[in-house]
Design a protein around this motif. Sequence first.
Motif, PDB file in Angstrom:
ATOM      1  N   GLY A 161       0.838  -1.183   0.000  1.00  0.00           N
ATOM      2  CA  GLY A 161       0.000   0.000   0.000  1.00  0.00           C
ATOM      3  C   GLY A 161       0.873   1.231   0.000  1.00  0.00           C
ATOM      4  O   GLY A 161       1.779   1.347   0.831  1.00  0.00           O
ATOM      5  N   VAL A 162       0.656   2.141  -0.927  1.00  0.00           N
ATOM      6  CA  VAL A 162       1.425   3.386  -1.011  1.00  0.00           C
ATOM      7  C   VAL A 162       0.619   4.481  -0.334  1.00  0.00           C
ATOM      8  O   VAL A 162      -0.555   4.702  -0.668  1.00  0.00           O
ATOM      9  CB  VAL A 162       1.717   3.766  -2.478  1.00  0.00           C
ATOM     10  N   MET A 163       1.243   5.155   0.617  1.00  0.00           N
ATOM     11  CA  MET A 163       0.547   6.166   1.415  1.00  0.00           C
ATOM     12  C   MET A 163       1.091   7.544   1.100  1.00  0.00           C
ATOM     13  O   MET A 163       2.302   7.736   0.943  1.00  0.00           O
ATOM     14  CB  MET A 163       0.718   5.844   2.911  1.00  0.00           C
ATOM     15  N   TYR A 164       0.191   8.508   1.011  1.00  0.00           N
ATOM     16  CA  TYR A 164       0.593   9.891   0.755  1.00  0.00           C
ATOM     17  C   TYR A 164      -0.361  10.834   1.468  1.00  0.00           C
ATOM     18  O   TYR A 164      -1.589  10.745   1.305  1.00  0.00           O
ATOM     19  CB  TYR A 164       0.604  10.194  -0.749  1.00  0.00           C
ATOM     20  N   ALA A 165       0.189  11.727   2.273  1.00  0.00           N
ATOM     21  CA  ALA A 165      -0.577  12.793   2.939  1.00  0.00           C
ATOM     22  C   ALA A 165      -1.779  12.252   3.689  1.00  0.00           C
ATOM     23  O   ALA A 165      -2.888  12.792   3.609  1.00  0.00           O
ATOM     24  CB  ALA A 165      -1.007  13.860   1.933  1.00  0.00           C
ATOM     25  N   GLY A 166      -1.567  11.135   4.423  1.00  0.00           N
ATOM     26  CA  GLY A 166      -2.609  10.638   5.312  1.00  0.00           C
ATOM     27  C   GLY A 166      -3.554   9.630   4.723  1.00  0.00           C
ATOM     28  O   GLY A 166      -4.432   9.122   5.435  1.00  0.00           O
ATOM     29  N   GLU A 167      -3.431   9.306   3.418  1.00  0.00           N
ATOM     30  CA  GLU A 167      -4.333   8.335   2.824  1.00  0.00           C
ATOM     31  C   GLU A 167      -3.591   7.404   1.878  1.00  0.00           C
ATOM     32  O   GLU A 167      -2.508   7.736   1.367  1.00  0.00           O
ATOM     33  CB  GLU A 167      -5.459   9.036   2.061  1.00  0.00           C
ATOM     34  N   LEU A 168      -4.147   6.219   1.679  1.00  0.00           N
ATOM     35  CA  LEU A 168      -3.601   5.286   0.705  1.00  0.00           C
ATOM     36  C   LEU A 168      -3.951   5.772  -0.697  1.00  0.00           C
ATOM     37  O   LEU A 168      -5.093   6.191  -0.955  1.00  0.00           O
ATOM     38  CB  LEU A 168      -4.164   3.887   0.910  1.00  0.00           C
ATOM     39  N   ARG A 176       2.676  -7.530  -4.895  1.00  0.00           N
ATOM     40  CA  ARG A 176       4.057  -7.125  -5.159  1.00  0.00           C
ATOM     41  C   ARG A 176       4.401  -7.209  -6.646  1.00  0.00           C
ATOM     42  O   ARG A 176       4.975  -6.270  -7.211  1.00  0.00           O
ATOM     43  CB  ARG A 176       5.010  -7.999  -4.355  1.00  0.00           C
ATOM     44  N   GLU A 177       4.075  -8.327  -7.285  1.00  0.00           N
ATOM     45  CA  GLU A 177       4.454  -8.512  -8.675  1.00  0.00           C
ATOM     46  C   GLU A 177       3.822  -7.444  -9.567  1.00  0.00           C
ATOM     47  O   GLU A 177       4.487  -6.886 -10.454  1.00  0.00           O
ATOM     48  CB  GLU A 177       4.037  -9.907  -9.157  1.00  0.00           C
ATOM     49  N   ASP A 178       2.549  -7.134  -9.345  1.00  0.00           N
ATOM     50  CA  ASP A 178       1.873  -6.116 -10.147  1.00  0.00           C
ATOM     51  C   ASP A 178       2.464  -4.736  -9.893  1.00  0.00           C
ATOM     52  O   ASP A 178       2.661  -3.947 -10.832  1.00  0.00           O
ATOM     53  CB  ASP A 178       0.376  -6.098  -9.821  1.00  0.00           C
ATOM     54  N   PHE A 179       2.723  -4.431  -8.631  1.00  0.00           N
ATOM     55  CA  PHE A 179       3.231  -3.102  -8.282  1.00  0.00           C
ATOM     56  C   PHE A 179       4.600  -2.852  -8.907  1.00  0.00           C
ATOM     57  O   PHE A 179       4.841  -1.775  -9.475  1.00  0.00           O
ATOM     58  CB  PHE A 179       3.302  -2.968  -6.757  1.00  0.00           C
ATOM     59  N   PHE A 180       5.502  -3.814  -8.808  1.00  0.00           N
ATOM     60  CA  PHE A 180       6.848  -3.586  -9.339  1.00  0.00           C
ATOM     61  C   PHE A 180       6.897  -3.714 -10.863  1.00  0.00           C
ATOM     62  O   PHE A 180       7.799  -3.166 -11.490  1.00  0.00           O
ATOM     63  CB  PHE A 180       7.840  -4.545  -8.685  1.00  0.00           C
ATOM     64  N   ARG A 181       5.937  -4.397 -11.438  1.00  0.00           N
ATOM     65  CA  ARG A 181       5.894  -4.469 -12.890  1.00  0.00           C
ATOM     66  C   ARG A 181       5.348  -3.167 -13.486  1.00  0.00           C
ATOM     67  O   ARG A 181       5.852  -2.672 -14.503  1.00  0.00           O
ATOM     68  CB  ARG A 181       5.015  -5.638 -13.337  1.00  0.00           C
ATOM     69  N   PRO A 211     -10.009  12.304  -5.929  1.00  0.00           N
ATOM     70  CA  PRO A 211     -10.164  11.108  -6.767  1.00  0.00           C
ATOM     71  C   PRO A 211     -10.714   9.924  -5.972  1.00  0.00           C
ATOM     72  O   PRO A 211     -10.419   9.757  -4.786  1.00  0.00           O
ATOM     73  CB  PRO A 211      -8.748  10.819  -7.260  1.00  0.00           C
ATOM     74  N   ALA A 212     -11.512   9.113  -6.630  1.00  0.00           N
ATOM     75  CA  ALA A 212     -12.030   7.885  -6.034  1.00  0.00           C
ATOM     76  C   ALA A 212     -11.120   6.720  -6.424  1.00  0.00           C
ATOM     77  O   ALA A 212     -10.270   6.835  -7.307  1.00  0.00           O
ATOM     78  CB  ALA A 212     -13.453   7.637  -6.524  1.00  0.00           C
ATOM     79  N   TRP A 213     -11.310   5.583  -5.749  1.00  0.00           N
ATOM     80  CA  TRP A 213     -10.553   4.383  -6.110  1.00  0.00           C
ATOM     81  C   TRP A 213     -10.970   3.902  -7.492  1.00  0.00           C
ATOM     82  O   TRP A 213     -12.150   3.868  -7.829  1.00  0.00           O
ATOM     83  CB  TRP A 213     -10.807   3.272  -5.097  1.00  0.00           C
ATOM     84  N   GLN A 214      -9.957   3.515  -8.293  1.00  0.00           N
ATOM     85  CA  GLN A 214     -10.194   2.965  -9.621  1.00  0.00           C
ATOM     86  C   GLN A 214      -9.498   1.612  -9.725  1.00  0.00           C
ATOM     87  O   GLN A 214      -8.410   1.419  -9.181  1.00  0.00           O
ATOM     88  CB  GLN A 214      -9.642   3.898 -10.712  1.00  0.00           C
ATOM     89  N   ALA A 215     -10.140   0.681 -10.421  1.00  0.00           N
ATOM     90  CA  ALA A 215      -9.583  -0.652 -10.607  1.00  0.00           C
ATOM     91  C   ALA A 215      -8.790  -0.714 -11.897  1.00  0.00           C
ATOM     92  O   ALA A 215      -9.260  -0.268 -12.947  1.00  0.00           O
ATOM     93  CB  ALA A 215     -10.709  -1.682 -10.646  1.00  0.00           C
ATOM     94  N   VAL A 216      -7.582  -1.267 -11.803  1.00  0.00           N
ATOM     95  CA  VAL A 216      -6.754  -1.535 -12.982  1.00  0.00           C
ATOM     96  C   VAL A 216      -6.252  -2.960 -12.823  1.00  0.00           C
ATOM     97  O   VAL A 216      -5.248  -3.216 -12.156  1.00  0.00           O
ATOM     98  CB  VAL A 216      -5.579  -0.544 -13.104  1.00  0.00           C
ATOM     99  N   GLY A 217      -6.968  -3.897 -13.424  1.00  0.00           N
ATOM    100  CA  GLY A 217      -6.639  -5.296 -13.208  1.00  0.00           C
ATOM    101  C   GLY A 217      -6.863  -5.663 -11.752  1.00  0.00           C
ATOM    102  O   GLY A 217      -7.923  -5.409 -11.176  1.00  0.00           O
ATOM    103  N   GLU A 218      -5.837  -6.252 -11.136  1.00  0.00           N
ATOM    104  CA  GLU A 218      -5.910  -6.626  -9.729  1.00  0.00           C
ATOM    105  C   GLU A 218      -5.396  -5.520  -8.813  1.00  0.00           C
ATOM    106  O   GLU A 218      -5.366  -5.679  -7.602  1.00  0.00           O
ATOM    107  CB  GLU A 218      -5.091  -7.902  -9.486  1.00  0.00           C
ATOM    108  N   GLN A 219      -4.979  -4.389  -9.398  1.00  0.00           N
ATOM    109  CA  GLN A 219      -4.504  -3.263  -8.608  1.00  0.00           C
ATOM    110  C   GLN A 219      -5.618  -2.250  -8.410  1.00  0.00           C
ATOM    111  O   GLN A 219      -6.634  -2.273  -9.097  1.00  0.00           O
ATOM    112  CB  GLN A 219      -3.303  -2.600  -9.303  1.00  0.00           C
ATOM    113  N   ALA A 220      -5.399  -1.337  -7.475  1.00  0.00           N
ATOM    114  CA  ALA A 220      -6.338  -0.254  -7.229  1.00  0.00           C
ATOM    115  C   ALA A 220      -5.544   1.025  -7.026  1.00  0.00           C
ATOM    116  O   ALA A 220      -4.480   1.020  -6.404  1.00  0.00           O
ATOM    117  CB  ALA A 220      -7.198  -0.549  -6.007  1.00  0.00           C
TER     118      ALA A 220
END
Length: 694
Positions: free
Chosen positions: A245-252, A258-263, A322-331
Motif C-alpha cells: 500500500g502506497v501512502m501519501y498525505a494521510g491516505e492510501l 508485489r508482482e503487479d506493483f513492481f511491474r 479522486p475515487a478508487w479505480q480498478a486496474v486489473g488486480e490493482q487499485a
Amino acid sequence: MTVLAGTDRPQAAQQDRPIDVPLLDVRGLRVHIGTAARPVRPVDGVGFSIAAGETFALLGESGCGKSMTALALLRLLPDAGRIVGGEVRFAGDELLARSEAGMREVRGGRIAMIFQEPSTSLNPVMTVMTQIGEVLARHRGLRGAAARAEAQRLLDAVGIPDAGRRLDDYPFQFSGGMKQRVMIAMALAGEPELLIADEPTTALDVTIQAQVLDLLARLQAERGMGMLLITHDLGVVARMAQRIGVMYAGELVETGAREDFFRAPLHPYSRKLFAALPTDAQRGRPLAALGGHVPPLDQVFSGCRFAGRCPEVFDRCHHEAPAWQAVGEQAVRCHLYAQDHAEGRTTAVAAPVAVAADARSGARTVPLLDVRDLQVHFPVRKGLLRREVARVRAVDGVSLVLAPGRTLALVGESGCGKTTAGKAILQLVTPTGGEVYLDGTLLAGLSRPALRALRRDFQMVFQDPFASLNPRMRVGEIIEEGMLALGVEPDPLKRAGRIDALLARVGLTPEMKLRYPHEFSGGQRQRIAIARALAVRPKLIVCDEPTSALDVSVQAQILNLMRELQAEFDLAYLFITHNIGVVSWLADEIAVMYLGRIVEQGPVGKVLASPAHPYTRALLAAVPDIGRETAAHAGGAAGAARPVVAGDLPSPLAPPAGCHFHPRCERATDICRAQYPAVTDLRGGRSVRCHWPA
C-alpha cells in the motif's frame, strides 16, 4: 472492482485470502492531533487488511502518516492524538471498542511492534533479561528460572551469540544490529499473531539489514505471523512483502500485489518514487527528484493531495478528490484512471537531461588529496594510574588518492573506521601515523594558525544535520560563522549577499536565514549543512552518510544538488556511505573498508561489476535489489543463493589474526588465518587484499 461502502478500502484488498476473516481488517481509520478547531489529520480514511502469514508493506515518505497509522492500531497515540473514526478488527475483535485495560492484553502479546530506533526503545538502565522478562511475565506468566530459560531461547533464535551470558548485559553493550535483534526477541516474547515493524532496518548497514530481514522472514514462516512492514525502501519491500500500500498525505493512494506493483506502478507518486532511485543505469543523468514536500495535514483537501507535485496534473485534480479505480488486480486513487479520462491519456514526465560524463575534471599530476598509510589508534587505559593496556586500531593503514572534481566513495559496515578516517583526514582527530597531503601540503606537523588557514579548503557534511547545526543559532548565523572564523568575505554587506546566494543555490529562500534549524525538514537541514560547507569556498568536502536518514525522494534532491555543485565549483567529495545504489550513481572510485583497512579499491564501475574481495561480494549481495528480489519471488526461490555475510564486525580492539575477514569468509583457508594478505594489483587500476581474489 469496487470500493466497499464506508470502508475507504479497495475491494481488491479482500480477494485471494487464505482465510475468510483476515487477521487484521482496518476500515476508514481517521486520526486527529491537536485542537478540534484545526486538527492535524495524519491518518485520514485508511483501510487495508492482512492475512495470517502475510506481509503488507506500507510505503511512503516521512510525514505521510505511516507510523501514526501503526500507533493508532495499538492505540498508542500522543497525548493530543485521538481516533475520530473507522474500525480496527483483529481476528474479528474490534480493538477500538476495547478498554485501555483490554488493550494492554493485546499490546506486546497478540500484537507486537518493532520500533525504528532500538537505542531509544530499550531502557538503558535495565538489563536485557529484565526487559524481556517483563513481557514474559505479563503475557505468558513466566517468571524466575522458566523466564530466564525462555529469554535465552529467544536470544538464541534471533542469532545473538553466548545468549546466556548476554542476558545480563545492558543495551549500550550491544551493537546497533544486536540491539535490533534484542528488540525482535522482545517482540516475539509474547508469541504475537501480528508483528508491526516500523522501519526496522533504516539505520543498519546492508549486511546487518540482510541478516535482520532474513531473520524476520524465517520467524514469520515458522510462526505464521502476519506482518505490517512500514518502510520507504523499495528494495526491502520487494524482498519482504506480498502486498503493498502506497501512502501519501494521510491516505492510501495505491494498493496491489508485489508482482503487479513492481511491474507497473500506477499512481504518479509511485512512479516518481521508482524514478528517484539512484542506479548505475542512471549514471550521468540527474535523478527524477520529486519536488516539494508532503502538504500540511491541518488543511481540508478539496482535490487530489498530490496535485501540487504531480507532473500529470490537470484541472479536475485541484477541485475533486479522486475515487478508487480498478486496474486489473490493482487499485489506485487517481483521476487519470477514471473511465472518462483513461482513454488517450499521455504521460507528462520529462526525460532527465543527460550530463556529459567527462564534464568533471580528470586526474592531475598532484592529486588534491593524498592519504598514505593513515593510522588512528585509541589507547585503552585501566587502573588507578591509567596505564595503557590495549589499543583500538580504528584506522590501521589507509591509503587513498582523490583528484579535484572527482568523488571517492568509502564504503563498509558501521565500526569499520570510515568516519574516523574522514575525521583524521580533516585533522579533527589526530592521526597516530601516516601522512595526509592536501594539494601537496603535508597537514601533519602544521602549526595551529597554519592549519586554520587551510581549513577553508576542506569541510565536512555530517550524517545527522540536526545534531550538527546549533539549535540556538539562526540559519544565517550558522552559515556566517565559518566565514567569520576563517576570514572569508570580511565586508558585512557582501557576506550577507553571499549567504542569500548560497541559500538560493541549495534550493532554499533567503528569508529562511532568520529561522532556526528545528523549523526545517530533514532534507532542508541537510541543504543548510551543505550551504555552510560551501560558504568558505572549499576544494574538498567529506560527506559522512549525508543521505542515509532521508527518504528516497529527498535523497534524490540532495544527490542532484551535490552533483550540480561539484560541476559548478570543481569540488572533490570523499563520500562515506554504505548505500551501494548511491555509490554506483555518484562515485568515480570506490574503496571498500573492513576493520580499519582498505580491502579493495578501484574505478566504481569495474569494482561493482566484478568484485574481487569476498567482503565486497557480500556487501553487494546484501543490498535488496528490486529486480533480483521480484524475479526470485516469481520463481518461488525468495532469498535463494544469497551469500549474506554472517555475524558482526569483530572488535578493532582485538582483530582476528591473519586476514581480518577470515572468521566470516566461506573461502578462508589456513593461510588466511595465519597471514594478512598483501596488496594485489589487478587490471584497470584496481587493487585488492585477498589471498584468493576472484
